[in-house]
Design a protein around this motif. Structure first.
Motif, short mmCIF file in Angstrom:
data_model
loop_
_atom_site.label_atom_id
_atom_site.label_comp_id
_atom_site.label_asym_id
_atom_site.label_seq_id
_atom_site.Cartn_x
_atom_site.Cartn_y
_atom_site.Cartn_z
N PRO A 52 5.35 3.90 49.17
CA PRO A 52 5.85 4.91 50.20
C PRO A 52 5.25 6.26 50.30
CG PRO A 52 7.26 4.59 48.32
CD PRO A 52 6.30 3.89 47.91
N VAL A 53 4.83 6.67 51.53
CA VAL A 53 4.59 8.02 51.66
C VAL A 53 5.17 8.44 53.23
CG1 VAL A 53 2.52 7.95 50.70
CG2 VAL A 53 2.53 7.85 53.01
N ALA A 54 5.28 9.78 53.43
CA ALA A 54 5.97 10.18 54.61
C ALA A 54 5.19 10.03 55.79
CB ALA A 54 6.13 11.74 54.53
N LYS A 55 5.87 9.51 56.98
CA LYS A 55 5.14 9.41 58.25
C LYS A 55 4.45 10.69 58.45
CE LYS A 55 8.13 5.80 60.02
NZ LYS A 55 9.06 5.18 61.02
N GLY A 56 3.21 10.50 59.38
CA GLY A 56 2.76 11.73 59.57
C GLY A 56 1.63 12.32 58.40
N LEU A 57 1.79 11.79 57.35
CA LEU A 57 1.14 12.49 56.15
C LEU A 57 -0.44 11.99 56.56
CD1 LEU A 57 1.52 14.00 53.49
CD2 LEU A 57 1.13 11.72 52.34
N THR A 58 -1.26 12.97 56.08
CA THR A 58 -2.71 12.95 55.98
C THR A 58 -3.06 12.11 54.86
OG1 THR A 58 -3.31 14.75 57.29
CG2 THR A 58 -5.09 13.70 56.18
N ILE A 59 -3.70 11.02 54.77
CA ILE A 59 -4.25 10.15 53.68
C ILE A 59 -5.36 10.73 53.20
CG2 ILE A 59 -4.50 7.78 53.05
CD1 ILE A 59 -1.62 8.62 54.00
N PHE A 121 -2.69 15.15 46.69
CA PHE A 121 -3.45 14.57 48.26
C PHE A 121 -3.02 13.28 48.61
CE2 PHE A 121 -6.86 17.51 46.64
CZ PHE A 121 -6.68 18.65 47.27
N GLY A 122 -2.48 13.19 49.86
CA GLY A 122 -2.25 11.83 50.57
C GLY A 122 -1.18 11.30 49.78
N ASN A 123 -0.30 12.05 49.19
CA ASN A 123 1.08 11.40 48.50
C ASN A 123 2.02 12.24 48.91
OD1 ASN A 123 2.82 10.03 46.91
ND2 ASN A 123 2.18 10.99 44.78
N THR A 124 2.12 13.53 48.30
CA THR A 124 3.07 14.47 48.63
C THR A 124 2.82 15.68 49.51
OG1 THR A 124 2.65 15.56 46.55
CG2 THR A 124 4.33 13.84 46.66
N ILE A 125 1.46 15.82 49.65
CA ILE A 125 0.85 16.70 50.74
C ILE A 125 -0.37 16.29 51.42
CG2 ILE A 125 1.57 18.79 49.13
CD1 ILE A 125 -1.51 19.03 48.30
N ASP A 126 -0.91 17.02 52.51
CA ASP A 126 -1.83 16.23 53.11
C ASP A 126 -3.00 16.15 52.41
OD1 ASP A 126 -0.55 15.84 55.67
OD2 ASP A 126 -0.85 17.76 56.46
N GLY A 127 -3.71 15.19 52.61
CA GLY A 127 -4.97 14.74 51.93
C GLY A 127 -6.11 14.98 52.80
N CYS A 128 -7.41 14.37 52.48
CA CYS A 128 -8.60 14.79 52.82
C CYS A 128 -9.45 13.95 53.74
CB CYS A 128 -9.26 15.25 51.57
SG CYS A 128 -9.46 13.57 50.21
N GLN A 129 -8.65 12.83 54.23
CA GLN A 129 -9.40 11.96 55.33
C GLN A 129 -9.34 12.89 56.59
OE1 GLN A 129 -8.10 8.03 54.98
NE2 GLN A 129 -8.64 7.87 52.76
N ALA A 130 -9.84 14.00 56.57
CA ALA A 130 -9.77 14.88 57.81
C ALA A 130 -10.92 15.88 57.79
CB ALA A 130 -8.28 15.52 57.40
N GLU A 131 -10.88 16.58 58.84
CA GLU A 131 -12.11 17.58 58.85
C GLU A 131 -11.80 18.90 57.89
OE1 GLU A 131 -13.67 18.12 63.21
OE2 GLU A 131 -11.65 17.96 63.27
N TYR A 132 -10.55 19.15 57.30
CA TYR A 132 -10.13 20.26 56.59
C TYR A 132 -9.04 19.68 55.45
CZ TYR A 132 -12.74 23.31 59.80
OH TYR A 132 -13.76 23.80 60.44
#
Length: 357
Positions: A52-59, A121-132
């Motif tokens: 489980p992770v929060a909805k809207g979290l960057t993976i 990353f991608g668990n409790t804070i936004d991760g890196c499958q993103a531009e930044y």
């Protein structure tokens, strides 16, 4: 507000690319422009709702990139510098970190420990499958990429290489040991490479995918066992003349592979568990010799932090290990949903995908 593209978790079986604000940089942080990342098996557990992770979290938790902005208290780095950060980003300050257990970092807890706390990353804070991606505690986690190494050469360092090697390290492999590695996905393949570097002379890989078995041989496996050819335990016991292996490494995360990894151990052997399990595990009485067989079972969360990353990149730079065959497919960030579809269904011989802007 400036925005960026990011792969976010929406609901079970839905990770989609959407626009999100570019993160603000705090005094201890660094904003990294991601130049290459990848998808991990753990991301598939998230996609399927098994973790489980929060909805809207960057993976995503495997960043390679360039420093875009530095926090006011971050020293020793410059904007524009090529860096990686580990999948595990310990604070460097908690009791867990200071006793060498940074993966279980709990800086906000009274006692300084939190199970899986170093995985942010991608668990409790936004991760890196993103531009930044915003790297927390940058001084503890950013590591410069040596000149001459490409993004793809270091792409395995943040997680897959660190995790696979840790399976060999936690298994306390000695020179001349025999080792069995169960499941030759990317982590299992790195465990094979790690076992060879640690001095194992018999390394048995277990899988059924010909391409993976071939790569395992290139990385140091002396034998490969196809579980479709019969009972895996019987095959490994035959290869070891009935003795069993000194160390077994479980790299899939199922009851079946865990049991097999235990059953092939010699008395006093060590089971090093790397799998992410989705249900309770059961230890079979006979395989555990009623608790009297002097067996050890250890588990590991990928070690992180900048010193771990430096050491892994030094291994790559030395030429001791070449993990480039693990990258089998390449996608643009705009096509990451297609990359997830391919990787989740393990089609077309996929092992790892490289995601670039």
């Amino acid at each position: 507000m400036a925005t960026m593209k990011a792969a976010i978790f929406v609901e079970k079986n839905r990770i989609v690319l959407e626009d999100k604000p570019i993160p603000e940089v705090g005094p201890l942080d660094a904003l990294v422009r991601v130049t290459t990342t990848t998808i991990c098996g753990t991301d598939i557990h998230i996609l399927r709702g098994e973790y489980p992770v929060a909805k809207g979290l960057t993976i995503g938790h495997e960043p390679v990139g360039v420093i875009e902005r530095l926090g006011s208290q971050v020293r020793g780095f410059v904007e524009g510098q090529r860096v990686i950060a580990g999948a595990i980003t310990p604070s460097g300050q908690s009791y867990a970190c200071l006793c060498g257990c940074g993966s279980q970092d709990g800086p906000d807890t009274r006692h300084g420990f939190k199970a899986i706390g170093g995985w942010k990353f991608g668990n409790t804070i936004d991760g890196c499958q993103a531009e930044y991606v915003l790297v927390p505690d940058a001084l503890a986690n950013l590591c410069p990429i040596p000149d001459g190494l490409s993004d793809e050469q270091v792409l395995m360092c943040p997680d897959i290489m660190s995790t696979g090697f840790s399976g060999a390290e936690r298994g306390e492999i000695n020179i001349g040991d025999s080792v069995a590695v169960f499941a030759l996905g990317p982590i299992g393949l790195c465990a094979v490479a790690g076992a060879r570097l640690k001095g194992a002379t018999t390394i048995i890989g277990v899988d059924a995918v010909p391409e993976r078995m071939s790569v395992a041989r290139r990385l140091g496996a002396t034998h490969v066992v196809n579980f479709k050819d019969g009972d895996v335990v019987e095959q490994i016991m035959a290869l070891t003349d009935g003795r069993g292996v000194d160390v077994s490494i479980e790299a899939l995360g199922t009851q079946g592979t865990f049991e097999s990894a235990l059953r092939v151990l010699r008395p006093g052997g060590r089971l090093s568990s790397l799998g992410v399990y989705s249900s309770d595990l059961h230890i079979p009485l006979g395989a555990f010799a009623a608790g009297l067989g002097d067996y050890s079972i250890v588990s590991t969360l990928c070690p992180g932090g900048k010193e771990r990353m430096r050491r892994l990149m030094a291994v790559v730079q030395s030429g001791a290990v070449d993990l480039s065959p693990l990258v089998t497919h390449r996608f643009k960030l705009d096509d990451i949903e297609a990359a997830y579809e391919l990787f989740a269904h393990q089609r077309d011989g996929v092992m790892k995908v490289a995601i670039t802007p």
